[in-house]
Design a protein around this motif. Structure first.
Motif, PDB file in Angstrom:
ATOM      1  N   GLY A 324       9.293  56.184  52.521  1.00 17.86           N
ATOM      2  CA  GLY A 324       7.883  56.396  52.786  1.00 17.86           C
ATOM      3  C   GLY A 324       7.590  57.714  53.470  1.00 17.86           C
ATOM      4  O   GLY A 324       6.658  57.801  54.274  1.00 17.86           O
ATOM      5  N   GLU A 325       8.369  58.752  53.168  1.00 23.93           N
ATOM      6  CA  GLU A 325       8.206  60.048  53.821  1.00 23.93           C
ATOM      7  C   GLU A 325       8.381  61.167  52.796  1.00 23.93           C
ATOM      8  O   GLU A 325       9.227  61.090  51.905  1.00 23.93           O
ATOM      9  N   ILE A 326       7.561  62.204  52.913  1.00 24.20           N
ATOM     10  CA  ILE A 326       7.712  63.413  52.108  1.00 24.20           C
ATOM     11  C   ILE A 326       8.240  64.506  53.013  1.00 24.20           C
ATOM     12  O   ILE A 326       7.585  64.895  53.985  1.00 24.20           O
ATOM     13  N   ARG A 485       2.202  61.317  46.340  1.00 26.16           N
ATOM     14  CA  ARG A 485       1.740  60.583  47.527  1.00 26.16           C
ATOM     15  C   ARG A 485       1.796  59.072  47.286  1.00 26.16           C
ATOM     16  O   ARG A 485       2.158  58.292  48.183  1.00 26.16           O
ATOM     17  N   ARG A 488       5.251  57.894  47.701  1.00 25.92           N
ATOM     18  CA  ARG A 488       5.565  57.852  49.133  1.00 25.92           C
ATOM     19  C   ARG A 488       4.979  56.599  49.784  1.00 25.92           C
ATOM     20  O   ARG A 488       5.650  55.920  50.569  1.00 25.92           O
ATOM     21  N   GLY A 493      11.316  57.747  49.302  1.00 27.85           N
ATOM     22  CA  GLY A 493      11.570  58.955  50.067  1.00 27.85           C
ATOM     23  C   GLY A 493      11.510  60.147  49.134  1.00 27.85           C
ATOM     24  O   GLY A 493      12.134  60.140  48.072  1.00 27.85           O
ATOM     25  N   VAL A 494      10.749  61.168  49.514  1.00 28.13           N
ATOM     26  CA  VAL A 494      10.527  62.316  48.634  1.00 28.13           C
ATOM     27  C   VAL A 494      11.041  63.588  49.292  1.00 28.13           C
ATOM     28  O   VAL A 494      10.675  63.898  50.430  1.00 28.13           O
TER      29      VAL A 494
END
Length: 546
Positions: A324-326, A485, A488, A493-494
């Motif tokens: 859940g993070e870029i 987005r 995410r 995870g990006v």
């Protein structure tokens, strides 16, 4: 701003919008009227009219495939129009080649450099311009006088191969300006420059127009339009759909004109602020590494890459991408980002170090194994490694799961086409049918198709996206980041590798900066400190540690 849907109205708008001098309309440096250009059955330009004036920067906007490059190439004599007329300083203008255009005072800086790397700056500047005896000392003095007038830092005796990307861009511009053109055409000149180099280039444009030159700037960057454009014209499907004589005030309307489809009211609601959006003001943990190990989607531990000559391209790279993070990777191209992306995609072996996907060591994994582990990859070179151009759009959409459609040795083509149509609609991939050859799609639609394939991977845990918006128009950029987005927000995870700093600051939860293969620093984008953070990141990108 005048928005036009009919070409006749567009032409009239140009005339009505012409600047005045002493109460009389000024004569355009270049006037194009009713320009039509076809390539076989495809009509690239349809009844386009345009006027370009001395002492002004005219920005040319539009989606990929809108006709911008074709129009510039008509100006520069690369293409000859099938219909319409052009006038240069009021006289008929019919260039049959770039040489004709240069003779008439029109010069063009292409997006890709055309320099001879193994010789000096001076030699590059004088290629094709000096006949007979060459007085190098006199020519060097002439070049130094020109670059001093333009406020550029450029050594005529320097070897081109040893220059930075920004310095090479200056050589291309000076190579045009040394001919003292009346019209300078710049095709996306800031794509690979540092923030400070972009500022310097735009300052150069201002000095060029102050000398009385007309400048055409093809760009997708809204900040550049706001800063330097005197006029702007929007193309869509080869037609003029909007113009502005106050672009800095009309940016939002210009972007809407770029992406809005006739009769499609839903397009009014499309966000047009991706490229200049401010970072989210959400509350984040002071340290991203303080989260539980189970939250780690990707862990990179000391990755190092040395090339065939033993040169270190990536050095001791260590970072974590949480679910859940870029995490954005910023930096001028050629500073280890490509090698990092290639290792994580299984396309290149690491010389040292390891990386883990959801806790599993994937350092030596092949691309197919990484796909099964939940790694989606949007490569920076979609043509070389992201697709099979001669296969259909359908086949490219399902390259990583063709087995799902195999029954008793036969492919279930009907089911594939049905599912391809659903993906085309979901990701706005525009094509005549799912059966068209992939190479026939525009760059933006190719990129959206690659993104659709990777984001719908079964069990997607990590997305490696390298330069995902390169060459895309504002509408396509917004669509790409909306999908990233969304991934995410679903827990993916990006790792986002991009040379577009403004985009990274708007989209990423954290931004890391690479220089010569090493991570120079990291920051969490903060809207209240955006200018300060941009300066700090720009310094890191240039190799400064303080």
């Amino acid at each position: 701003m005048d928005a036009t849907s009919a070409s006749a109205g567009a032409a009239a708008a140009v005339k009505a919008d012409a600047p005045m001098t002493d109460g009389k309309p000024r004569t355009a440096v270049l006037r194009m009227e009713g320009i039509v250009k076809r390539f076989g059955a495809f009509q690239a330009l349809s009844d386009v009219s345009l006027e370009l004036f001395a002492g002004e920067v005219h920005c040319l906007l539009g989606e990929n495939g809108a006709g911008k490059s074709t129009l510039c190439n008509v100006m520069f004599g690369v293409h000859q129009p099938d219909a319409g007329s052009m006038w240069l300083d009021g006289a008929p203008y019919e260039p049959h080649s770039p040489r004709d255009a240069l003779t008439h005072g029109i010069a063009m800086v292409h997006q890709h450099f055309s320099l001879v790397e193994d010789v000096s700056v001076l030699d590059n500047l004088l290629l094709g311009q000096v006949r007979g005896w060459l007085d190098r000392k006199r020519e060097a003095q002439r070049v130094r006088a020109l670059v001093a007038e333009l406020g550029l830092a450029l050594d005529p005796d320097a070897r081109v191969a040893e220059l930075s990307v920004g310095e090479k861009q200056r050589v291309e511009i000076v190579k045009c300006l040394i001919r003292e053109p009346r019209l300078l055409v710049l095709d996306e000149p800031t794509a690979v420059l540092l923030p400070a180099e972009i500022d310097a280039l735009l300052d150069t444009c201002a000095r060029v127009v102050a000398r009385g030159c007309a400048v055409v700037l093809v760009t997708h960057k809204l900040a550049e339009i706001r800063r330097i454009a005197n006029r702007a014209t929007v193309l869509q499907s080869g037609r003029v759909v909007a113009r502005s004589s106050t672009p800095s005030a009309d940016v939002d309307a210009l972007v809407r004109a770029m992406i809005q489809r006739p009769g499609n009211a839903e397009q009014e609601a499309v966000s047009t602020t991706t490229a200049t959006a401010t970072p989210r003001s959400t509350t984040r943990s002071a340290s991203p590494y303080a989260r539980p190990l189970a939250d780690e989607a990707l862990q990179i531990d000391g990755l190092t890459v040395r090339d065939a000559d033993g040169v270190t391209r990536l050095e001791d790279c260590t970072l974590v991408v949480n679910r859940g993070e870029i995490v954005g990777i910023a930096g001028v191209e050629g500073n280890g980002q490509s090698e990092l992306g290639a290792v994580l995609a299984g396309m290149q072996k690491a010389s040292a170090g390891r990386f883990f996907v959801q806790g599993a060591d994937c350092t030596q994994a092949a691309p197919q194994t990484l796909t099964k582990a939940g790694v989606g990859v949007v490569p920076e070179d979609r043509h070389a490694v992201g697709c099979v151009p001669d296969m259909s759009l359908t086949e490219n959409l399902f390259l990583n799961r063709l087995d799902d459609y195999a029954r008793h040795g036969f492919m279930q083509r009907r089911a594939m086409r049905r599912d391809a149509r659903a993906l085309m609609q979901r990701f706005d991939v525009r094509a005549a049918s799912p059966d068209v050859a992939f190479r026939g799609l525009s760059g933006g639609n190719q990129q959206k198709a690659v993104l659709a394939r990777e984001l719908t991977l079964d069990g997607l845990a990590v997305l490696i996206a390298a330069q995902p918006t390169r060459g895309l128009d504002v509408g396509a950029v917004a669509a790409v980041y909306d999908h990233i987005r969304a991934a995410r927000d679903e827990g993916v995870g990006v790792l986002l590798i991009s040379s577009e700093l403004d985009e990274l600051m708007a989209v990423a939860d954290r931004v890391l900066v690479m220089y010569r293969g090493r991570i120079m620093g990291t920051c969490v984008p903060d809207a209240s400190q955006l200018n300060l953070q941009r300066e700090r990141i720009g310094a890191w990108m240039a190799g400064q540690t303080a």
